[in-house]
Each structure stands twice: as structure tokens, then as C-alpha cells.
Design a protein around this motif. Structure first.
Motif, PDB file in Angstrom:
ATOM      1  N   VAL A 124     -17.226  30.031  -5.194  1.00  0.00           N
ATOM      2  CA  VAL A 124     -15.884  29.981  -5.775  1.00  0.00           C
ATOM      3  C   VAL A 124     -15.638  31.240  -6.607  1.00  0.00           C
ATOM      4  O   VAL A 124     -14.570  31.845  -6.539  1.00  0.00           O
ATOM      5  N   MET A 125     -16.649  31.655  -7.383  1.00  0.00           N
ATOM      6  CA  MET A 125     -16.499  32.862  -8.184  1.00  0.00           C
ATOM      7  C   MET A 125     -16.343  34.092  -7.293  1.00  0.00           C
ATOM      8  O   MET A 125     -15.544  34.991  -7.590  1.00  0.00           O
ATOM      9  N   ALA A 126     -17.095  34.128  -6.198  1.00  0.00           N
ATOM     10  CA  ALA A 126     -16.981  35.256  -5.270  1.00  0.00           C
ATOM     11  C   ALA A 126     -15.571  35.310  -4.667  1.00  0.00           C
ATOM     12  O   ALA A 126     -14.989  36.393  -4.525  1.00  0.00           O
ATOM     13  N   PHE A 127     -15.038  34.146  -4.351  1.00  0.00           N
ATOM     14  CA  PHE A 127     -13.668  34.098  -3.830  1.00  0.00           C
ATOM     15  C   PHE A 127     -12.681  34.612  -4.869  1.00  0.00           C
ATOM     16  O   PHE A 127     -11.783  35.395  -4.564  1.00  0.00           O
ATOM     17  N   ALA A 128     -12.837  34.161  -6.112  1.00  0.00           N
ATOM     18  CA  ALA A 128     -11.923  34.573  -7.178  1.00  0.00           C
ATOM     19  C   ALA A 128     -11.965  36.087  -7.374  1.00  0.00           C
ATOM     20  O   ALA A 128     -10.924  36.731  -7.555  1.00  0.00           O
ATOM     21  N   ARG A 129     -13.160  36.672  -7.333  1.00  0.00           N
ATOM     22  CA  ARG A 129     -13.277  38.123  -7.512  1.00  0.00           C
ATOM     23  C   ARG A 129     -12.672  38.881  -6.336  1.00  0.00           C
ATOM     24  O   ARG A 129     -12.040  39.935  -6.516  1.00  0.00           O
ATOM     25  N   THR A 130     -12.841  38.354  -5.137  1.00  0.00           N
ATOM     26  CA  THR A 130     -12.250  38.989  -3.963  1.00  0.00           C
ATOM     27  C   THR A 130     -10.730  38.952  -4.046  1.00  0.00           C
ATOM     28  O   THR A 130     -10.044  39.915  -3.688  1.00  0.00           O
ATOM     29  N   PRO A 192     -11.587  27.516 -13.432  1.00  0.00           N
ATOM     30  CA  PRO A 192     -11.403  28.621 -14.393  1.00  0.00           C
ATOM     31  C   PRO A 192     -11.968  29.943 -13.896  1.00  0.00           C
ATOM     32  O   PRO A 192     -11.718  30.982 -14.511  1.00  0.00           O
ATOM     33  N   GLN A 193     -12.704  29.916 -12.789  1.00  0.00           N
ATOM     34  CA  GLN A 193     -13.211  31.170 -12.228  1.00  0.00           C
ATOM     35  C   GLN A 193     -12.066  32.134 -11.903  1.00  0.00           C
ATOM     36  O   GLN A 193     -12.244  33.357 -11.941  1.00  0.00           O
ATOM     37  N   LEU A 194     -10.886  31.588 -11.574  1.00  0.00           N
ATOM     38  CA  LEU A 194      -9.741  32.444 -11.275  1.00  0.00           C
ATOM     39  C   LEU A 194      -9.333  33.257 -12.492  1.00  0.00           C
ATOM     40  O   LEU A 194      -9.030  34.449 -12.390  1.00  0.00           O
ATOM     41  N   CYS A 195      -9.364  32.622 -13.663  1.00  0.00           N
ATOM     42  CA  CYS A 195      -9.042  33.329 -14.907  1.00  0.00           C
ATOM     43  C   CYS A 195     -10.148  34.314 -15.274  1.00  0.00           C
ATOM     44  O   CYS A 195      -9.879  35.427 -15.749  1.00  0.00           O
ATOM     45  N   GLU A 196     -11.396  33.909 -15.077  1.00  0.00           N
ATOM     46  CA  GLU A 196     -12.524  34.770 -15.424  1.00  0.00           C
ATOM     47  C   GLU A 196     -12.512  36.047 -14.602  1.00  0.00           C
ATOM     48  O   GLU A 196     -12.748  37.146 -15.129  1.00  0.00           O
TER      49      GLU A 196
END
Length: 237
Positions: A124-130, A192-196
Motif C-alpha cells: 500500500v505504501m509503495a502504491f501511495a509513493r508511486t 494514511p499512507q497516502l498522506c505520508e
């Protein structure tokens, strides 16, 4: 020729009840969607985008204001300000955003939940960063070309151009970057990964560690990011 869809027309003879209202509901939806996609807008902006008369747009805006879908604000002016009062801009309220985002938010949240279950939180975090990588590429030249001490303001202007309704203001400890609209706020409540990931991009662009003080996703009225003094460049230590 522009269509004046806000005035009396072929539906007026049918009375002020549902038929006339239904006829104009579609256009009001287009007005609201244009604000959603482009951010706070003046009546003139909306008339130009939607090929409507200014009078028609104002009538639809009056209806949306009465329904609590939009709110009026004074337009922020950056740089030299000409004579006269700033134009009034119209922005979506939480109610207005919710009416658009509800179905898409459910789908996006379900997809991220599935990704989390199948591949884990790191995925999920990898998706958010991409997802925000394109924003970093887009905003980098704008921020780097800004004078020292004006990078947060330049970033805010770039964000506003993309519909985030952002501004930067000076504080005793540095600056605050404020975003009054977030297209993924409802999904970010659960992820919250999207905000991070977005905060990570801001840190790299501004060359300093930043701190999120408030977010729309957590129910605050605005996303607020603290930017410390002495921003010197990219690659914060």
C-alpha cells in the motif's frame, strides 16, 4: 452560441416543480464537477469552461450555495494586485465533495484493502509513493526556480493550479503549507499512507523535513504542513 440554461426556457411553462428542476440539475452538476476538477473558480472561469452565459452560471451557483454544495470565498491574489476587489471564487464544501467522491471512494478503499490483504501494508505504501511520484516530477522545476524563502509559496501555487486550493503563510517557526481540498481525503481516512507519501514529496521538494499538523482525512478543516525555517535545498539531511 452559448446556452443560457439558467433562465426561463422550454421547461418554464411546466411550473417550478420537478420537471424544471430536473432539467437544470444536470447543468448544476456540471458546474459543481468543474469546481471539483479545477479547484475554486470564479463565475467567469466556469462560464468559459462550460460554454454557458455568466448569468446562467450565477443562477446555478446561487442554487448550489443554497443547497450547501459550494461556498463563496475571496480569491487569493499572489504577486502584484491590480485595482479593485479580488474576484469571488466558489469552492466545494465537504457536502459537495462527498456527493462526488462517495462511490469512487468506496471502490478505491476496497481496492487498497484488497492490496493490503494480498500483499501487505508495504505494498500500500509503495502504491501511495508511486501515485505521488508524478507530482514530484511536475512540481520540481517550479519549486527549484523559486527564490530562496519562496519555495513553499511556489509549491502552494502549483498545488492550487491542480485543484488543491493551497496557500503558504509565515509563522514564527517557519511556514505553514495549507491545502483546503484533497481529492483522496475520504480514502486517506483508512489509508494514511497516502498522506505520508505526499508529505515525503513535500520534504524532498522543499529540502527539509516537514511535519503534518492537521489533515482533512482526520476531520480537520484543512491539511496543514509545517515547513521549518532555513530551507536550503533538496535532499534534507
Amino acid at each position: 452560441m452559448r446556452e443560457d440554461t439558467g433562465g426561463p426556457g422550454r421547461h418554464a411553462a411546466q411550473g417550478p416543480t420537478a420537471p424544471e428542476n430536473d432539467a437544470h440539475a444536470g447543468t448544476r452538476n456540471k458546474v459543481a464537477r468543474s469546481i471539483l476538477e479545477h479547484g475554486p473558480s470564479t463565475a467567469a472561469d466556469l462560464a468559459e469552461r462550460l460554454d454557458l452565459t455568466a448569468a446562467a452560471v450565477r443562477r446555478h451557483l446561487d442554487a448550489l450555495l443554497a443547497e450547501g454544495v459550494v461556498e463563496a470565498r475571496q480569491q487569493r491574489v499572489y504577486g502584484h494586485r491590480g485595482r479593485g476587489r479580488p474576484a469571488k471564487v466558489f469552492a466545494l464544501t465537504d457536502t459537495g465533495r462527498g456527493s462526488f467522491h462517495q462511490e469512487y471512494d468506496v471502490l478505491a478503499a476496497d481496492a487498497l484493502h484488497f492490496l493490503s490483504e494480498v500483499a501487505g501494508e508495504d505494498a500500500v505504501m509503495a502504491f501511495a509513493r508511486t501515485r505521488v511520484a508524478a507530482l514530484e516530477t511536475k512540481y520540481l522545476p517550479v519549486v527549484e526556480s523559486a527564490p530562496e524563502g519562496k519555495r513553499a509559496e511556489a509549491l502552494a501555487e502549483a498545488l492550487s493550479a491542480d485543484g488543491y486550493a493551497a496557500n503558504a503563510r509565515q509563522t514564527p517557526g517557519g511556514e505553514q503549507l495549507c491545502q483546503h481540498h484533497c481529492p483522496v481525503a475520504h480514502v486517506a481516512e483508512r489509508f494514511p499512507q497516502l498522506c505520508e507519501a505526499e508529505a515525503e514529496v513535500f520534504a524532498r521538494l522543499l529540502g527539509t523535513h516537514v511535519q503534518r499538523l492537521a489533515t482533512l482525512a482526520h476531520g480537520d478543516g484543512v491539511c496543514t504542513t509545517h515547513v521549518p525555517k532555513n530551507v536550503t535545498g533538496r535532499n534534507p539531511a
